[in-house]
Design a protein around this motif. Sequence first.
Motif, PDB file in Angstrom:
ATOM      1  N   UNK A 120       0.812  -1.221   0.000  1.00 39.02           N
ATOM      2  CA  UNK A 120       0.000   0.000   0.000  1.00 39.02           C
ATOM      3  C   UNK A 120       0.840   1.263   0.000  1.00 39.02           C
ATOM      4  N   UNK A 121       2.157   1.123   0.048  1.00 38.03           N
ATOM      5  CA  UNK A 121       3.019   2.299  -0.027  1.00 38.03           C
ATOM      6  C   UNK A 121       3.522   2.804   1.295  1.00 38.03           C
ATOM      7  N   UNK A 122       3.256   2.053   2.378  1.00 35.73           N
ATOM      8  CA  UNK A 122       3.724   2.491   3.689  1.00 35.73           C
ATOM      9  C   UNK A 122       3.806   1.280   4.611  1.00 35.73           C
ATOM     10  N   UNK A 123       4.863   1.185   5.434  1.00 36.12           N
ATOM     11  CA  UNK A 123       5.001   0.016   6.316  1.00 36.12           C
ATOM     12  C   UNK A 123       4.029   0.013   7.487  1.00 36.12           C
ATOM     13  N   UNK A 124       3.549   1.182   7.903  1.00 34.88           N
ATOM     14  CA  UNK A 124       2.605   1.273   9.017  1.00 34.88           C
ATOM     15  C   UNK A 124       1.202   1.457   8.452  1.00 34.88           C
ATOM     16  N   UNK A 125       0.578   0.346   8.076  1.00 31.77           N
ATOM     17  CA  UNK A 125      -0.665   0.446   7.327  1.00 31.77           C
ATOM     18  C   UNK A 125      -1.823   0.935   8.187  1.00 31.77           C
ATOM     19  N   UNK A 126      -1.810   0.664   9.505  1.00 30.07           N
ATOM     20  CA  UNK A 126      -2.925   1.091  10.340  1.00 30.07           C
ATOM     21  C   UNK A 126      -3.062   2.606  10.369  1.00 30.07           C
ATOM     22  N   UNK A 127      -1.959   3.295  10.658  1.00 30.15           N
ATOM     23  CA  UNK A 127      -1.996   4.752  10.738  1.00 30.15           C
ATOM     24  C   UNK A 127      -2.040   5.395   9.361  1.00 30.15           C
ATOM     25  N   UNK A 128      -1.229   4.882   8.446  1.00 29.91           N
ATOM     26  CA  UNK A 128      -1.123   5.542   7.140  1.00 29.91           C
ATOM     27  C   UNK A 128      -2.430   5.527   6.382  1.00 29.91           C
ATOM     28  N   UNK A 129      -3.200   4.452   6.489  1.00 25.92           N
ATOM     29  CA  UNK A 129      -4.477   4.412   5.778  1.00 25.92           C
ATOM     30  C   UNK A 129      -5.455   5.447   6.324  1.00 25.92           C
ATOM     31  N   UNK A 130      -5.386   5.707   7.631  1.00 26.84           N
ATOM     32  CA  UNK A 130      -6.236   6.749   8.217  1.00 26.84           C
ATOM     33  C   UNK A 130      -5.843   8.120   7.671  1.00 26.84           C
ATOM     34  N   UNK A 131      -4.543   8.382   7.622  1.00 28.34           N
ATOM     35  CA  UNK A 131      -4.079   9.676   7.133  1.00 28.34           C
ATOM     36  C   UNK A 131      -4.405   9.854   5.651  1.00 28.34           C
ATOM     37  N   UNK A 132      -4.270   8.786   4.874  1.00 32.39           N
ATOM     38  CA  UNK A 132      -4.598   8.873   3.453  1.00 32.39           C
ATOM     39  C   UNK A 132      -6.096   9.094   3.252  1.00 32.39           C
ATOM     40  N   UNK A 133      -6.914   8.508   4.122  1.00 28.57           N
ATOM     41  CA  UNK A 133      -8.355   8.755   4.019  1.00 28.57           C
ATOM     42  C   UNK A 133      -8.684  10.195   4.397  1.00 28.57           C
ATOM     43  N   UNK A 134      -7.960  10.753   5.358  1.00 33.83           N
ATOM     44  CA  UNK A 134      -8.145  12.173   5.687  1.00 33.83           C
ATOM     45  C   UNK A 134      -7.775  13.051   4.499  1.00 33.83           C
ATOM     46  N   UNK A 135      -6.707  12.677   3.783  1.00 33.63           N
ATOM     47  CA  UNK A 135      -6.316  13.432   2.600  1.00 33.63           C
ATOM     48  C   UNK A 135      -7.377  13.346   1.510  1.00 33.63           C
ATOM     49  N   UNK A 136      -7.974  12.177   1.362  1.00 35.58           N
ATOM     50  CA  UNK A 136      -9.066  12.043   0.393  1.00 35.58           C
ATOM     51  C   UNK A 136     -10.222  12.963   0.755  1.00 35.58           C
ATOM     52  N   UNK A 137     -10.516  13.033   2.033  1.00 38.59           N
ATOM     53  CA  UNK A 137     -11.587  13.921   2.488  1.00 38.59           C
ATOM     54  C   UNK A 137     -11.252  15.381   2.206  1.00 38.59           C
ATOM     55  N   UNK A 138      -9.992  15.759   2.422  1.00 42.31           N
ATOM     56  CA  UNK A 138      -9.577  17.124   2.129  1.00 42.31           C
ATOM     57  C   UNK A 138      -9.691  17.449   0.654  1.00 42.31           C
ATOM     58  N   UNK A 139      -9.347  16.473  -0.201  1.00 40.31           N
ATOM     59  CA  UNK A 139      -9.450  16.690  -1.646  1.00 40.31           C
ATOM     60  C   UNK A 139     -10.902  16.822  -2.092  1.00 40.31           C
TER      61      UNK A 139
END
Length: 204
Positions: free
Chosen positions: A59-78
């Motif tokens: 998925x592009x990041x070793x810490x999938x639990x946190x990174x997926x949350x941050x990426x979803x926040x970025x999707x919301x911002x977009x």
Amino acid sequence: NGGGRRRDSRTTIVEGTGVGMHRSQERTWVGLIVVAVLLLAQVPYLLGSFRAPADLLYIGHPYFNDSTVYLSDMLQGAQHGPWWFHNYATTDAHAPVFTFHFYLILGWLGGLLHLPRLTTFHLARIAFGAALLLAVWRLARPCFRKSYERLALLVVLGFSCGVRMADGQLPISEANTFQSISIFPHFAASIFFLVAYYGAFLSL
């Protein structure tokens, strides 16, 4: 002037050795150190990209639990703008909250530039990592007179291994520079703003 040697204002003399280092030379070394730290910080991502098993999705990041949350926040911002956060992880009715702006703004900027979220995420991580290291060097200039001391500080801090918790578990990522640069952009950003604040205070 009386047989004395004129000191170049662009040169910092290393006391006790007679060795001078031009400011341009010091900046070159600073640039090389920053590039070395940033390149080494990309190794886990490159290994994940090229060595992931064929039956698994990296998925592009070793810490999938946190990174997926941050990426979803970025999707919301977009999708909804950089100011109001909606919690989609609950079924309870609620109004949007004025919070989590870092990743909302990142997603909003990535949307404006038509960049993929993961690309925006890593570009922000690299950019704040570079800004942090440069801010540390700027902060060291009024504190250390010798060029080699400032460069040594930058190397030690840039490649710091972290502080272990009392029970001997893994180092706390936020407690050391290298992991902060390697993992999440908001880690490096928060330390950067702290260092920049103290640097501005010292320059008053």
